[in-house]
Design a protein around this motif. Structure first.
Motif, PDB file in Angstrom:
ATOM      1  N   LYS A 100     -41.088 -26.111 -33.422  1.00 20.04           N
ATOM      2  CA  LYS A 100     -41.429 -25.614 -32.107  1.00 20.04           C
ATOM      3  C   LYS A 100     -41.306 -24.073 -32.336  1.00 20.04           C
ATOM      4  CE  LYS A 100     -40.447 -29.688 -29.115  1.00 20.04           C
ATOM      5  NZ  LYS A 100     -39.866 -30.149 -27.976  1.00 20.04           N
ATOM      6  N   ILE A 101     -42.139 -23.190 -31.707  1.00 16.85           N
ATOM      7  CA  ILE A 101     -41.963 -21.810 -31.766  1.00 16.85           C
ATOM      8  C   ILE A 101     -42.314 -21.294 -30.261  1.00 16.85           C
ATOM      9  CG2 ILE A 101     -42.810 -19.734 -32.736  1.00 16.85           C
ATOM     10  CD1 ILE A 101     -43.892 -21.613 -35.043  1.00 16.85           C
ATOM     11  N   LYS A 102     -41.377 -20.313 -29.794  1.00 13.26           N
ATOM     12  CA  LYS A 102     -41.946 -19.728 -28.721  1.00 13.26           C
ATOM     13  C   LYS A 102     -41.515 -18.110 -28.580  1.00 13.26           C
ATOM     14  CE  LYS A 102     -39.095 -20.378 -25.001  1.00 13.26           C
ATOM     15  NZ  LYS A 102     -38.178 -20.978 -23.877  1.00 13.26           N
ATOM     16  N   PHE A 103     -42.042 -17.377 -27.823  1.00 13.69           N
ATOM     17  CA  PHE A 103     -41.715 -16.215 -27.486  1.00 13.69           C
ATOM     18  C   PHE A 103     -40.625 -16.132 -26.673  1.00 13.69           C
ATOM     19  CE2 PHE A 103     -42.141 -12.455 -24.999  1.00 13.69           C
ATOM     20  CZ  PHE A 103     -41.939 -11.198 -25.901  1.00 13.69           C
ATOM     21  N   GLN A 104     -39.533 -15.460 -27.213  1.00 11.50           N
ATOM     22  CA  GLN A 104     -38.153 -15.396 -26.528  1.00 11.50           C
ATOM     23  C   GLN A 104     -37.436 -14.030 -26.598  1.00 11.50           C
ATOM     24  OE1 GLN A 104     -36.497 -16.122 -23.972  1.00 11.50           O
ATOM     25  NE2 GLN A 104     -35.412 -18.146 -24.323  1.00 11.50           N
ATOM     26  N   THR A 105     -37.108 -13.328 -25.553  1.00 14.07           N
ATOM     27  CA  THR A 105     -36.341 -12.059 -25.579  1.00 14.07           C
ATOM     28  C   THR A 105     -34.995 -12.169 -25.261  1.00 14.07           C
ATOM     29  OG1 THR A 105     -36.947 -11.504 -23.319  1.00 14.07           O
ATOM     30  CG2 THR A 105     -38.788 -11.349 -25.006  1.00 14.07           C
ATOM     31  N   MET A 106     -34.305 -11.251 -25.297  1.00 11.47           N
ATOM     32  CA  MET A 106     -33.012 -10.912 -24.605  1.00 11.47           C
ATOM     33  C   MET A 106     -33.294 -10.639 -23.038  1.00 11.47           C
ATOM     34  SD  MET A 106     -31.788  -7.170 -25.967  1.00 11.47           S
ATOM     35  CE  MET A 106     -29.985  -7.333 -25.007  1.00 11.47           C
ATOM     36  N   GLY A 107     -32.247 -10.677 -22.107  1.00 10.82           N
ATOM     37  CA  GLY A 107     -32.267 -10.376 -20.873  1.00 10.82           C
ATOM     38  C   GLY A 107     -31.878  -9.004 -20.213  1.00 10.82           C
ATOM     39  N   ILE A 108     -32.129  -8.811 -19.146  1.00  8.96           N
ATOM     40  CA  ILE A 108     -31.435  -7.801 -18.304  1.00  8.96           C
ATOM     41  C   ILE A 108     -30.725  -8.069 -17.013  1.00  8.96           C
ATOM     42  CG2 ILE A 108     -33.214  -6.070 -18.980  1.00  8.96           C
ATOM     43  CD1 ILE A 108     -34.599  -6.445 -16.412  1.00  8.96           C
ATOM     44  N   LYS A 109     -29.808  -7.044 -16.743  1.00  8.61           N
ATOM     45  CA  LYS A 109     -28.847  -7.414 -15.580  1.00  8.61           C
ATOM     46  C   LYS A 109     -29.468  -7.460 -14.125  1.00  8.61           C
ATOM     47  CE  LYS A 109     -24.814  -6.039 -17.844  1.00  8.61           C
ATOM     48  NZ  LYS A 109     -23.548  -4.964 -17.875  1.00  8.61           N
ATOM     49  N   ASP A 110     -28.815  -8.298 -13.285  1.00 10.42           N
ATOM     50  CA  ASP A 110     -29.659  -8.584 -12.081  1.00 10.42           C
ATOM     51  C   ASP A 110     -29.902  -7.413 -11.146  1.00 10.42           C
ATOM     52  OD1 ASP A 110     -29.787 -11.201 -12.622  1.00 10.42           O
ATOM     53  OD2 ASP A 110     -28.243 -11.792 -11.136  1.00 10.42           O
ATOM     54  N   TYR A 111     -28.923  -6.240 -11.318  1.00  7.90           N
ATOM     55  CA  TYR A 111     -29.135  -5.060 -10.677  1.00  7.90           C
ATOM     56  C   TYR A 111     -30.437  -4.425 -10.761  1.00  7.90           C
ATOM     57  CZ  TYR A 111     -26.708  -2.542 -14.798  1.00  7.90           C
ATOM     58  OH  TYR A 111     -26.586  -2.064 -15.776  1.00  7.90           O
ATOM     59  N   TYR A 112     -31.092  -4.615 -11.783  1.00  6.76           N
ATOM     60  CA  TYR A 112     -32.426  -4.052 -11.925  1.00  6.76           C
ATOM     61  C   TYR A 112     -33.326  -4.570 -10.880  1.00  6.76           C
ATOM     62  CZ  TYR A 112     -30.918  -1.671 -16.319  1.00  6.76           C
ATOM     63  OH  TYR A 112     -30.135  -0.959 -17.059  1.00  6.76           O
TER      64      TYR A 112
END
Length: 231
Positions: free
Chosen positions: A35-47
């Motif tokens: 299985k292969i998917k595009f996945q990134t890191m995330g950003i904080k909720d205050y944005y």
């Protein structure tokens, strides 16, 4: 021999996270059962807050009646700064705010000065929550890189509902769908930047922020845990 071992290793991996269409295509060939998917890191909720553009501009003492585009990132050649500066020669009624740092900062300032451009301001480095004010005050975000994975700065800009002008490299076309979250252009092309900026600043309605919800850390974590349990 190295390729043989790589193939053996890849075929035994059940789930891949990739950062570009090129990586996805490569892995599909090397590990067709995975299985292969595009996945990134995330950003904080205050944005994802609700600071208004007018309030942000008043705090920054930016003009309320001007169109303003923003660049935020390292000031290095692969970020396409020179092409962005060149584009500003034909975007004289638009202001560019450059936030970032790097050894070439002085060179880029001098280059803009040599072109007699008075619609570019180099702000310097801004970090963490301090970026919110600048992101909230802009009309659009421009990242004309020639090398990029999945830009965190673009995630942050999308969370502030800024339409994006970016290039067709790395994971950027997967993050920014052309005509949806922004406009995808060719790399190293000032004319493309000019056309895209003019077009995107005339967009009447935009809901880029909705697409940015997938970059919240909680969603990233929840999706990762879900993927783990599917293995």
């Amino acid at each position: 021999m190295g390729q043989i071992w790589e193939n053996k290793v890849l075929k035994n991996i059940k789930y891949f996270y990739a950062l570009s269409e090129q990586e996805i295509d490569y892995l599909k060939k090397r590990a067709p059962k995975s299985k292969i998917k595009f996945q990134t890191m995330g950003i904080k909720d205050y944005y994802y807050g609700n600071m208004k553009k007018e309030a942000a501009r008043k705090k920054l003492k930016w003009p309320l009646d001007k169109k303003i585009i923003l660049f935020l990132g390292r000031l290095i050649p692969v970020k396409g700064i020179v092409y962005l500066i060149d584009a500003m020669k034909k975007l004289k009624n638009i202001e560019l705010k450059v936030i970032g740092w790097g050894e070439l900062s002085g060179e880029y300032k001098n280059y803009a000065k040599s072109k007699k451009l008075n619609n570019i301001e180099f702000i310097g480095p801004v970090f963490n929550e301090n970026k919110l004010l600048y992101l909230s005050a802009a009309d659009a975000f421009v990242l004309p890189s020639s090398k990029e994975g999945a830009s965190v700065s673009v995630m942050e800009a999308m969370a502030r509902n800024l339409p994006i002008v970016t290039t067709d490299i790395g994971g950027m076309p997967l993050m920014v769908r052309d005509g949806k979250e922004g406009i995808v252009i060719r790399q190293k092309n000032s004319e493309d930047i000019v056309k895209a900026v003019r077009e995107i600043l005339n967009w009447k309605k935009k809901n880029v922020k909705k697409s940015a919800k997938r970059y919240k850390w909680k969603k990233i974590i929840d999706d990762t845990v879900k993927d783990y349990w599917e293995i």
